[in-house]
Design a protein around this motif. Structure first.
Motif, PDB file in Angstrom:
ATOM      1  N   LYS A 127       0.859  -1.200   0.097  1.00  0.00           N
ATOM      2  CA  LYS A 127      -0.204  -0.091  -0.035  1.00  0.00           C
ATOM      3  C   LYS A 127       0.739   1.145   0.151  1.00  0.00           C
ATOM      4  O   LYS A 127       0.695   2.228  -0.953  1.00  0.00           O
ATOM      5  N   TYR A 159      -5.586   6.803  -3.244  1.00  0.00           N
ATOM      6  CA  TYR A 159      -6.151   5.646  -2.280  1.00  0.00           C
ATOM      7  C   TYR A 159      -7.333   5.043  -3.158  1.00  0.00           C
ATOM      8  O   TYR A 159      -7.476   3.837  -3.178  1.00  0.00           O
ATOM      9  N   HIS A 217      -8.469  -3.483  -4.159  1.00  0.00           N
ATOM     10  CA  HIS A 217      -8.764  -3.972  -2.858  1.00  0.00           C
ATOM     11  C   HIS A 217      -8.111  -4.863  -1.873  1.00  0.00           C
ATOM     12  O   HIS A 217      -8.182  -4.598  -0.780  1.00  0.00           O
ATOM     13  N   ARG A 270      -5.694  -2.562   0.222  1.00  0.00           N
ATOM     14  CA  ARG A 270      -6.241  -1.673   1.338  1.00  0.00           C
ATOM     15  C   ARG A 270      -6.163  -2.249   2.659  1.00  0.00           C
ATOM     16  O   ARG A 270      -6.741  -1.619   3.688  1.00  0.00           O
ATOM     17  N   SER A 306      -5.668  -0.576   6.481  1.00  0.00           N
ATOM     18  CA  SER A 306      -5.764   0.801   6.224  1.00  0.00           C
ATOM     19  C   SER A 306      -6.224   1.294   7.676  1.00  0.00           C
ATOM     20  O   SER A 306      -7.230   1.020   8.559  1.00  0.00           O
ATOM     21  N   HIS A 362     -13.442   4.921   3.255  1.00  0.00           N
ATOM     22  CA  HIS A 362     -12.943   3.958   2.024  1.00  0.00           C
ATOM     23  C   HIS A 362     -12.935   2.558   2.681  1.00  0.00           C
ATOM     24  O   HIS A 362     -12.647   1.500   2.020  1.00  0.00           O
ATOM     25  N   SER A 403     -14.378  -1.030   0.665  1.00  0.00           N
ATOM     26  CA  SER A 403     -13.683  -1.243  -0.830  1.00  0.00           C
ATOM     27  C   SER A 403     -14.330  -2.229  -1.684  1.00  0.00           C
ATOM     28  O   SER A 403     -14.517  -3.437  -1.274  1.00  0.00           O
TER      29      SER A 403
END
Length: 334
Positions: A227, A236, A241, A244, A247, A253, A256
């Motif tokens: 990431k 971002y 997906h 992420r 995160s 978000h 996702s």
């Protein structure tokens, strides 16, 4: 007098390719989409700027396109829709967004693709359709939007779930990669490898020396989900997906979208595009089930050697896999 510059090499190849006529000329127009020199340079790069070899490669590509009717593949939907869903569920690929430079970001689920819900021909058809949609629609659109040629993409390869059993899929993967190498050369700017287990590290170690330096320079093995590194080149919202996970500070978000899913906007747009072009051809009947058969090129000597090396290393890993954690579950650092 020998070729002394890349520009002169492009000039020489352009003179040669200007001699093609008829169906070959028509399909080449589909290939270059108005960006002639940029696309000639792709074939030259793939043949180390040898004009004669690049010319042969390009002619072979154009003949393959005509013989396999590639120009019409975006009007050949995979039907019924349930079959298309099966293909998407077992051939994990999608587009998550764009880099800040405007290059499409393609995500590929290498480790979790099973290729076990349809025939080889459907998977090859789907792969080529994505290639053609990328080149004719996405790259063309981004080039116009940015006012400059954009002819490549980046790929993020998710190795989650990669296991020794992947050896059973190597024939199909080799077919697809050979089609790309021979007919869509130099379309990928960079490959980012994420979530790589130990098995990838072991195979990459023995395969890397067999690859052209031009190729190895494109491959970046990132730590974990990658990431932080990927956010240096994309926003971002364009992260696949699977990059992420974990995160923080991005609560809006958290939901996702799985870019592999048939319900993802990219796949919905692609499928609608293909169906629309089928219908606008004036077809009086609904599309019938049946795959779009494409000639499978034989892999070159280098490709055969790479496959044999991977097979050998995976068998070695299987034989050594008896102590500690399963080899499939170990993680690797870049």
């Amino acid at each position: 007098m020998g070729i002394v510059s890349e520009e002169e090499a492009i000039d020489e190849l352009q003179k040669l390719i200007n001699q093609v006529e008829g169906p070959l000329k028509k399909t080449f127009e589909r290939v270059h989409q108005g960006y002639l020199r940029e696309n000639l340079s792709r074939f030259l790069k793939a043949r180390d700027w040898n004009v004669s070899k690049a010319h042969t490669m390009l002619l072979d590509c154009l003949r393959w396109r005509v013989d396999s009717e590639i120009d019409s593949i975006l009007s050949k939907p995979i039907v019924p829709s349930e079959l298309y869903r099966d293909v998407r569920d077992s051939q994990l690929i999608g587009m998550s967004g764009y880099t800040r430079e405007g290059l499409p970001v393609f995500a590929i689920g290498v480790g979790l693709s099973t290729f076990d819900k349809a025939s080889v021909h459907y998977y090859v058809q789907s792969h080529i359709q994505i290639n053609e949609y990328r080149d004719r629609v996405l790259l063309s659109s981004m080039s116009k939007k940015n006012g400059r040629p954009i002819t490549t993409c980046v790929k993020v390869l998710d190795m989650t779930g990669l296991k020794l059993s992947a050896l059973s899929q190597i024939k199909l993967v080799t077919i697809i990669s050979t089609i790309d190498d021979l007919n869509y050369p130099e379309k990928t700017n960079t490959y980012y490898v994420v979530n790589a287990p130990y098995i990838f590290s072991a195979c990459w170690k023995v395969v890397k020396p067999l690859l052209h330096e031009r190729t190895t320079k494109k491959v970046h093995v990132l730590s974990g989900s990658g990431k932080d590194e990927l956010l240096k080149i994309m926003d971002y919202t364009s992260l696949p997906h699977f990059c992420r996970r974990g995160s923080s500070g991005s609560s809006h978000h958290t939901q996702s979208v799985d870019c592999f899913s048939v319900d993802h906007p990219f796949h919905q747009q692609l499928y609608s595009y293909v169906k629309h072009h089928y219908e606008t051809q004036g077809q009086g009947e609904p599309a019938k089930q049946g795959s779009f058969h494409v000639g499978f090129p034989e892999p070159g000597a280098d490709g055969v050697q790479i496959v044999k090396t991977i097979e050998s290393e995976m068998h070695n890993l299987e034989n050594r896999n008896g102590l500690g954690k399963p080899v499939d579950d170990r993680t690797v650092s870049p």
